[in-house]
Design an enzyme around this catalytic site. Sequence first.
Site, PDB file in Angstrom:
ATOM      1  CG  ASP A 230      42.530 -37.241  -8.223  1.00  0.00           C
ATOM      2  OD1 ASP A 230      42.217 -37.929  -7.379  1.00  0.00           O
ATOM      3  OD2 ASP A 230      43.752 -37.544  -9.326  1.00  0.00           O
ATOM      4  CG  ASP A 269      42.801 -40.355  -4.405  1.00  0.00           C
ATOM      5  OD1 ASP A 269      43.043 -40.182  -3.375  1.00  0.00           O
ATOM      6  OD2 ASP A 269      43.407 -40.392  -5.180  1.00  0.00           O
ATOM      7  CG  ASP A 273      44.490 -35.605  -6.576  1.00  0.00           C
ATOM      8  OD1 ASP A 273      44.751 -34.472  -6.061  1.00  0.00           O
ATOM      9  OD2 ASP A 273      44.523 -37.065  -5.965  1.00  0.00           O
ATOM     10  NE  ARG A 325      47.118 -36.307   0.185  1.00  0.00           N
ATOM     11  CZ  ARG A 325      46.534 -37.019  -0.751  1.00  0.00           C
ATOM     12  NH1 ARG A 325      46.322 -37.184  -1.592  1.00  0.00           N
ATOM     13  NH2 ARG A 325      47.399 -38.048   0.428  1.00  0.00           N
TER      14      ARG A 325
HETATM   15 CA    CA Z   1      44.853 -38.636  -7.170  1.00  0.00          CA
END
Ligand code: CA
Length: 452
Positions: A230, A269, A273, A325
């Site tokens: 991330d 990614d 997060d 997301r």
């Molecule tokens: Ca992630």
Amino acid sequence: MRLSRLTAVVVGVLLAALPVTDASARERNGGRDHDRLSWGARLLGRQVLPANDGWAAAGPGTTGGSAAGPDQVHVVSSRAELVRALGGDNATNRTNDTPKIIYVKGTIDGFEGPDGRLLSCADLADPEYSLEAYLETYDPAVWGRVAPSGPLEEARVRSVANQTRQTQINVGPNTTIIGLAGATFTGLTLMLDGANNVIVRNINFEDARDCFPAWSPTDGAAGNWNSQFDLLSVRRSENVWIDHNTFSDGDNPDSAQPIYFGRPYQVHDGSLDITHTASLVTVSHNRFVGRDKVMLIGSSNTVGPDVGRLNVTIRHNVFEDSLQRLPRVRFGQVDVYNNYYRLGGDCFEYAWGVGVQSAIYAENNFFSLRGGAAPEDVIYDWGGTALTERGTWVRAGGRAKPVSLLAAYNATHDPDLGADAGWKPVLRGVPVLPTPLVEAVVPALAGAKLPL
Ligand code: CA
Ligand code: CA
């Protein structure tokens, strides 16, 4: 209405609401790095999260590194300087809880080696790994649709571990990281794991690429390539304020990646997060642009340690040309207010992911939807039961108008989602703007553009 004047008033209110701590200590400071900073930079570096400003204001609140002594104010412009400022050893910095303020100047590349030279993916690869061999060995036509295993997959996993030591920068508790104008992290994952009381502001986060994506043959109907890095990860941490940053893939967009096994070779990614029992996070005034996966809140459906955690406030952010997301939520009570969404295009998937035991409270958000995105596409049911939605406006072609995204979803999907997520936010130190103002005010303030 004179919108520019209104914008100025709103900016003034938002900035004036930010208190400053320990001004006298700042004036006494004899640190060399500190003396190189402008007055404005010193002021913003010492700011703490205002009272009641979202979930990160709960409990002890979020002060980051504002109590740092003169010797713990750093200006860094390389990976090595960043690691030194965080405590000196990337393997142990996550436990360094000394209060520290770290100003980032210019661009820091996660691939910078000890001598400053940029490492390549080949430098980080295990001697037993090559992409060519991986593609030959695990081609579904040869290997079948089962997960890769054996010596070559093990070599890939060792390669990922090499990259993690290099490009994942570990942050400890009681830290403020703040960018001077134009500050950029590229090819770098900022990891807050077990790091309570951290503030991250005014950074351009770009292209945290994975050199060694994994083939997941049973992810989706046709399999997927998945990455593990991330741009910013928050795990097992509380009281975290993520403010005025920009998240993008930089000059390395997903559209430029090759196709292997019929699927895009995904080297990216998440943007931000928040997982593994993290909680009490405020995400304000950030800009997420041109990204696939943006904000995963909770990474597992297991009804276990995440229950009662993952509480996040997401206010006054811009989500632009991103695919999914925005956020996707499990378990948490997540307050989503006054955000501006500009979405559409063939690859758009959904914005609000309603996952297991999630409780999204969405108020006064503005959506500008273009080709490929309709109001009924904004919500996706990942196993949740309800969300609260108030005051959404949508512009889809013509004039903006109030639209219930939940009603649009329920009219076109079964089972329906309920209209009451079961809680009401109280930590809203920054007032909720009327939705029609969101389109003018929020993009003007969002992103890494604080005046430092
Ligand atoms: Ca992630
Ligand atoms: Ca229905």
